[in-house]
Design a protein around this motif. Structure first.
Motif, short mmCIF file in Angstrom:
data_model
loop_
_atom_site.label_atom_id
_atom_site.label_comp_id
_atom_site.label_asym_id
_atom_site.label_seq_id
_atom_site.Cartn_x
_atom_site.Cartn_y
_atom_site.Cartn_z
N ASP A 114 67.80 16.01 32.97
CA ASP A 114 66.52 16.64 32.69
C ASP A 114 65.88 15.96 31.47
O ASP A 114 66.30 16.18 30.34
CB ASP A 114 66.73 18.14 32.43
N ALA A 115 64.84 15.16 31.71
CA ALA A 115 64.23 14.38 30.62
C ALA A 115 63.45 15.25 29.65
O ALA A 115 63.14 14.82 28.55
CB ALA A 115 63.32 13.31 31.21
N SER A 116 63.10 16.48 30.03
CA SER A 116 62.32 17.35 29.14
C SER A 116 63.21 18.04 28.11
O SER A 116 62.69 18.65 27.17
CB SER A 116 61.58 18.41 29.96
N ARG A 117 64.51 17.95 28.28
CA ARG A 117 65.44 18.63 27.36
C ARG A 117 65.83 17.67 26.24
O ARG A 117 66.34 16.58 26.48
CB ARG A 117 66.68 19.10 28.12
N LYS A 118 65.55 18.05 25.02
CA LYS A 118 65.77 17.20 23.87
C LYS A 118 67.15 17.48 23.26
O LYS A 118 67.56 18.62 23.12
CB LYS A 118 64.68 17.43 22.83
N VAL A 119 67.85 16.39 22.89
CA VAL A 119 69.13 16.51 22.19
C VAL A 119 69.03 15.74 20.89
O VAL A 119 68.66 14.56 20.88
CB VAL A 119 70.30 15.97 23.04
N LEU A 120 69.35 16.40 19.79
CA LEU A 120 69.24 15.79 18.48
C LEU A 120 70.61 15.68 17.82
O LEU A 120 71.29 16.68 17.61
CB LEU A 120 68.31 16.61 17.57
N LEU A 121 71.01 14.45 17.53
CA LEU A 121 72.22 14.23 16.75
C LEU A 121 71.82 14.18 15.28
O LEU A 121 71.10 13.29 14.85
CB LEU A 121 72.89 12.91 17.14
N ASP A 122 72.27 15.16 14.52
CA ASP A 122 71.90 15.27 13.10
C ASP A 122 73.09 14.83 12.25
O ASP A 122 73.99 15.61 11.96
CB ASP A 122 71.52 16.72 12.79
N PHE A 123 73.09 13.55 11.88
CA PHE A 123 74.19 13.00 11.09
C PHE A 123 73.78 12.97 9.62
O PHE A 123 72.79 12.33 9.25
CB PHE A 123 74.55 11.58 11.55
N THR A 124 74.52 13.69 8.78
CA THR A 124 74.20 13.79 7.36
C THR A 124 75.36 13.30 6.52
O THR A 124 76.51 13.70 6.74
CB THR A 124 73.87 15.25 6.98
N CYS A 125 75.04 12.45 5.56
CA CYS A 125 76.03 11.93 4.62
C CYS A 125 75.74 12.53 3.26
O CYS A 125 74.68 12.29 2.68
CB CYS A 125 75.97 10.41 4.58
N ASN A 126 76.65 13.34 2.74
CA ASN A 126 76.47 14.00 1.45
C ASN A 126 77.09 13.16 0.35
O ASN A 126 78.27 12.84 0.37
CB ASN A 126 77.12 15.39 1.50
N SER A 127 76.26 12.80 -0.65
CA SER A 127 76.75 11.89 -1.68
C SER A 127 77.81 12.51 -2.58
O SER A 127 78.50 11.81 -3.30
CB SER A 127 75.58 11.42 -2.54
N SER A 128 77.93 13.85 -2.58
CA SER A 128 78.94 14.47 -3.44
C SER A 128 80.32 14.42 -2.81
O SER A 128 81.32 14.69 -3.47
CB SER A 128 78.54 15.93 -3.71
N ALA A 129 80.36 14.10 -1.51
CA ALA A 129 81.65 14.05 -0.82
C ALA A 129 82.25 12.64 -0.90
O ALA A 129 81.53 11.65 -1.04
CB ALA A 129 81.47 14.46 0.64
#
Length: 958
Positions: free
Chosen positions: A81-96
């Motif tokens: 289904d091309a109308s369905r959006k999938v978001l990969l939210d990759f976050t790098c925290n500098s304190s880690a």
């Protein structure tokens, strides 16, 4: 877990209420669950977010992402289904902690995701980096270390990733943003062709702003990124330079659809948000137009259109200079020259327009602006609406205006020159859009050089250079006032030629650097219209259908009809071409009445210019009836008489215009509206008719005095009152536009929305509002509000700001307003509103909203510094934090004594919360430190008790 999710959302008995689903980052069997969710026929599931943090990137997660890529590699794209959006939210925290192995595993995950996104365009990606540290941590991360290096490499690595979003978060309390490293990041974003969304947050806990050079460099890197749709940045103390850089970006990149400034409260109170919104609205229309033309596969070339505006007071020599400039480009026979000399040049009424130059390099039209103040309302309608190459030439006549004293120099030459120059510079700066780079170019021309020689003034012109130098400094952020001053005899073509060549050189430079590309066919269409063939001169106003037919036939004659075969709606392409020609000033499109003015000179000079002349009694024959209107209204009979007079003059020149069409033009240009009643039809048309005898406005609240009322008042005023003002056309057009919008929405009628000159009285939804224009200095508008005490005050403040003040700001930022003016908010003393104190007596009863917030902030910080207040635990404690009272001075002329009022009663709750935010954070930090100290004391106490117990045991053993 994956099986449970798959069953819950794809099974026969599935969940149909969830629209947005957030998956765990370390989900097992992701390679099975995610493709199944995407290919399900669950129509309600619109978006899936997969948060992935550095700590979640284990080898098992890497393997799962490889399964995702493999699954999409083997799966048919038609089942997804091309109308369905999938978001990969990759976050790098500098304190880690972040090692090189972590970076390699993260790249492995993203490589697999990029591979999958090639086959599934609905897969989107957000790369995020948070520059933070713990309270007891060490220095903040820089792009030079592992984390910063990895993020910079990631931005450069995934240059073709679908729907790439980049987000950064930085706080000034934990480290300073390094300029060199920020530039490195900007260049990485610039080279990435996939970035659709960019978000940068700068938490300004110490009231410090990012160096405006950082924002300037970032916005410069985004100028040509056509895929960038969303931009969000938070810098609570960003200044004027950052704002100008953003406006510069929005003029250069018309494809940005949204700029999120939700947390920019300082910009909101300064009126800058409204200007950004208006720029985005204008860009959406322009982007749609260009998209239509590109889809039709029309050829584009560098823009060639430009305009030069001749400005100056009456008798400055503008018309004579225009005639000489035209002769530098066009060969005129001796007979025609002698005939022109004998007949003389007629004074300009409104604006006179001619095509000065038309060749392969440029197409420049010359706009001669009448010097009389009565025509300023008309002239603001016609200034550039887009980032177009234009030059303003200020023309000054050093001789006296009196025709019997034209051989005498003006008494105080330097003062006269400075006064006229400042007036026109203010006009230009107020009406030209605010940008960071594209400043209007202004040249100075001093005429009557031949007469200056008679007074030995030719060699001594320090008076002009001194004043020009002063105003060059004052207006340096608004316009580019050139150093050279041209001294010419406007009748001598040879003397005018160096000035004309300098003008063309400026256009050559601007057209190479500043303007975007334009449809090449317009370069052929524009001169065809501006050269004014017979069909244009005889009928200056056409129906839209008629004009589109003309464009279509012209394209066929030019052999430029090269639309793509798949273009089904040819009309849309023709309309897009028409809108472009409207933007560059070649025609005037009025979509509401389906009309097109094809002869701009007729509109500006022969129609509106003549109409204003008649209405103000300017150069009318003796014995002719003069018209005036104290309140701005005239009878339908008077308006018809003037329109008939204009029509007769046009008819004598073989120009066909119907009276009804002229009515429609006035209404569509927001110059008038009609009221029908039993006493006869009347038109509100304040800009056309002279004011007549000035009467003081008699204000009164037309409400029941027995009820309990509360009052509030606001003033929108020019931020730079020394260089800008609201021109005379702004408020009258706002009166008419605001009424039109409210009428169309069914919110008011003629009884609840009433106008007169410089005044609006509005009864809307329980709000009784008076809007009063400052008709003297032209630098502010007051909004006086009365509401029932049954309404919550904070809700009322928000309503008035959003529905009334913001509407005026948006109008002022539009092409119909003053786009060079930034409006800031001030608060009027409520007692002045309640008693309707006259405008001239409430000048000292106003305080800038920013100033009041700053005073409250200082009072809170002072109390905190003196340790007299603590963070409140109850309502009484909260009151003690924000008890600052503003003292209003007395107004003796209005018998109003001094008084005081709590600041929190005048401000919005969100403003007060923003002021208290640093206090909360400092208190939270103190509590965290106290908790850690307490833990250390407990550890020390436990260790001491253990030591004592050990000593006791040893003593017992001894």
């Amino acid at each position: 877990m994956a099986d449970v999710l798959t069953s819950a959302f794809t099974g026969d008995v599935r969940n149909t209420s969830v629209e947005y689903l957030k998956l765990p980052g370390n989900l097992e069997r992701l390679g099975i669950a995610l493709p199944a969710l995407l290919s399900s026929n669950n129509q309600n599931l619109k978006e899936i977010t997969l948060p992935l943090k550095r700590k979640d990137v284990t080898q098992d997660v890497v393997d799962e992402f490889r399964m995702v890529a493999e699954s999409f590699r083997t799966r048919e794209s038609s089942v997804v289904d091309a109308s369905r959006k999938v978001l990969l939210d990759f976050t790098c925290n500098s304190s880690a902690k972040f090692t090189e192995d972590d970076g390699r595993r993260a790249f492995s995950c993203l490589d697999s995701w990029a591979d999958a996104s090639e086959r599934a365009p609905m897969l989107k990606t957000n790369l995020g980096l948070k520059f933070v540290r713990e309270w007891d941590g060490v220095t903040s991360v820089k792009l030079g270390d592992v984390k910063g290096w990895w993020f910079s490499q990631a931005v450069n690595r995934y240059v073709h990733l679908n729907g790439l979003q980049v987000s950064l978060w930085w706080t000034s309390r934990y480290g300073v943003m390094d300029m060199d490293n920020f530039h490195l990041l900007c260049e990485g974003i610039q080279s990435n062709k996939s970035v659709e969304s960019l978000s940068i947050d700068y938490d300004d806990g110490d009231k410090a702003s990012v160096d405006h050079k950082c924002w300037t460099h970032l916005f410069h890197c985004l100028r040509h990124k056509q895929r960038l749709k969303e931009l969000s940045f938070y810098d609570g103390y960003a200044g004027d330079e950052s704002f100008r850089s953003l406006m510069d970006l929005l003029q250069a990149n018309i494809y940005i659809e949204d700029v999120n400034l939700a947390h920019m409260l300082k910009w909101e109170s300064e009126g800058k948000k409204a200007m950004v919104k208006e720029a985005l609205r204008r860009n959406r229309a322009q982007a749609s137009c260009f998209s239509t033309l590109r889809d039709a596969r029309l050829l584009f070339e560098n823009a060639r259109a430009g305009r030069i505006f001749l400005c100056g007071n009456p008798h400055a020599g503008k018309t004579r200079l225009r005639a000489s400039m035209m002769e530098t480009r066009q060969k005129t026979s001796w007979v025609i020259k002698q005939l022109k000399k004998r007949l003389g040049l007629k004074r300009t009424k409104g604006v006179d327009v001619e095509l000065l130059r038309d060749d392969e390099e440029m197409q420049v039209s010359i706009w001669d602006l009448a010097g009389q103040e009565i025509f300023r309302a008309l002239q603001t309608l016609l200034l550039p609406t887009v980032t177009q190459a234009c030059v303003f030439a200020f023309i000054f006549n050093p001789m006296k205006d009196d025709q019997h004293q034209q051989l005498e120099m003006k008494a105080d030459l330097e003062e006269a020159f400075g006064k006229e120059l400042e007036s026109w510079l203010r006009f230009i700066a107020s009406n030209y859009p605010i940008t960071g780079t594209f400043l209007p170019e202004v040249l100075i021309v001093v005429t009557h050089r031949d007469r200056m020689k008679m007074h030995n003034m030719e060699e001594s012109c320090d008076w002009a250079e001194r004043k020009a130098k002063r105003y060059r400094i004052i207006y340096k952020k608004a316009l580019n006032l050139h150093e050279e001053i041209f001294y010419v005899d406007a009748q001598d073509v040879k003397e005018v030629k160096p000035f004309a060549e300098r003008v063309f050189q400026l256009f050559s430079d601007m057209l190479q650097k500043k303007t975007p590309q334009a449809p090449s066919v317009c370069s052929s269409l524009i001169p065809k219209i501006l050269n004014r063939p017979r069909e244009v001169i005889s009928r200056p106003v056409w129906q839209m259908e008629e004009f589109l037919t003309f464009v279509s036939k012209s394209l066929e004659a030019l052999d430029a009809r090269c639309f793509a075969p798949e273009v089904e709606n040819e009309r849309r392409v023709l309309e897009a071409l028409s809108l472009y020609m409207h933007d560059v000033g070649s025609i005037f499109v009025l979509p509401h009445c389906n009309l097109v003015v094809v002869d701009i000179n007729w509109l500006t000079h022969k129609f509106l210019g003549s109409l204003i002349s008649e209405g103000h009694g300017f150069e009318v024959k003796s014995g002719t009836r003069s018209y005036s209107s104290t309140d701005g209204f005239v009878s339908k009979l008077d308006l018809d008489n003037i329109l008939m007079s204009v029509s007769r003059k046009n008819h004598r020149k073989n120009i066909t215009t119907k009276s009804q069409v002229l009515h429609e033009l006035l209404v569509s240009l927001d110059l008038c509206y009609q009221i029908e009643n039993i006493k006869g039809d009347r038109f509100f048309i304040p800009t056309i008719f002279q004011r007549g005898e000035i009467q003081k406005a008699n204000l009164s609240w037309e409400t029941a005095e027995s009820l309990d009322w509360q009052h509030m008042g606001y003033r929108l005023l020019c931020e730079r009152r020394d260089t800008s003002s609201l021109t005379s056309a702004v408020f009258p057009r706002f009166q008419i536009r605001f009424r039109k919008e409210m009428m169309e929405q069914g919110k008011v009628n003629d009884d609840t929305y009433r106008c007169q000159r410089d005044l609006i009285q509005l009864d809307w939804n329980g709000y009784f509002i008076i809007v009063e224009n400052d008709g003297v200095a032209g630098d502010h508008v007051d909004f006086l509000v009365r509401i029932s005490k049954s309404k919550k005050r904070q809700e009322a403040i928000s309503f008035v700001k959003e529905q009334i003040l913001e509407r005026f700001r948006m109008f002022c930022a539009s092409p119909e307003g003053c786009r060079g003016v930034t409006l800031i908010t001030a608060i009027i003393r409520p007692e002045c509103v309640e008693k309707l104190i006259a405008r001239e007596y409430r000048e000292n009863q106003v305080i800038l909203e920013m100033e009041l917030k700053e005073r409250l902030r200082e009072a809170v910080e002072k109390g905190l510094h003196q340790e007299e207040i603590t963070w409140p635990t109850g309502e009484e404690g909260g009151e003690s934090l924000i008890n600052y009272e503003h003292i209003w001075p007395c107004a003796r002329e209005a018998s109003l004594p001094s008084g005081c009022q709590r600041a929190v009663e005048l401000l919005e709750e969100k403003d007060v919360s923003e002021i208290l935010k640093p206090l909360r954070e400092k208190e939270e930090a103190t509590l965290q430190r106290l908790c850690k100290v307490s833990e250390q004391l407990d550890d020390f106490k436990d260790a001491r008790n253990e030591g004592l117990e050990l000593s006791r045991q040893k003593g017992d053993e001894g």
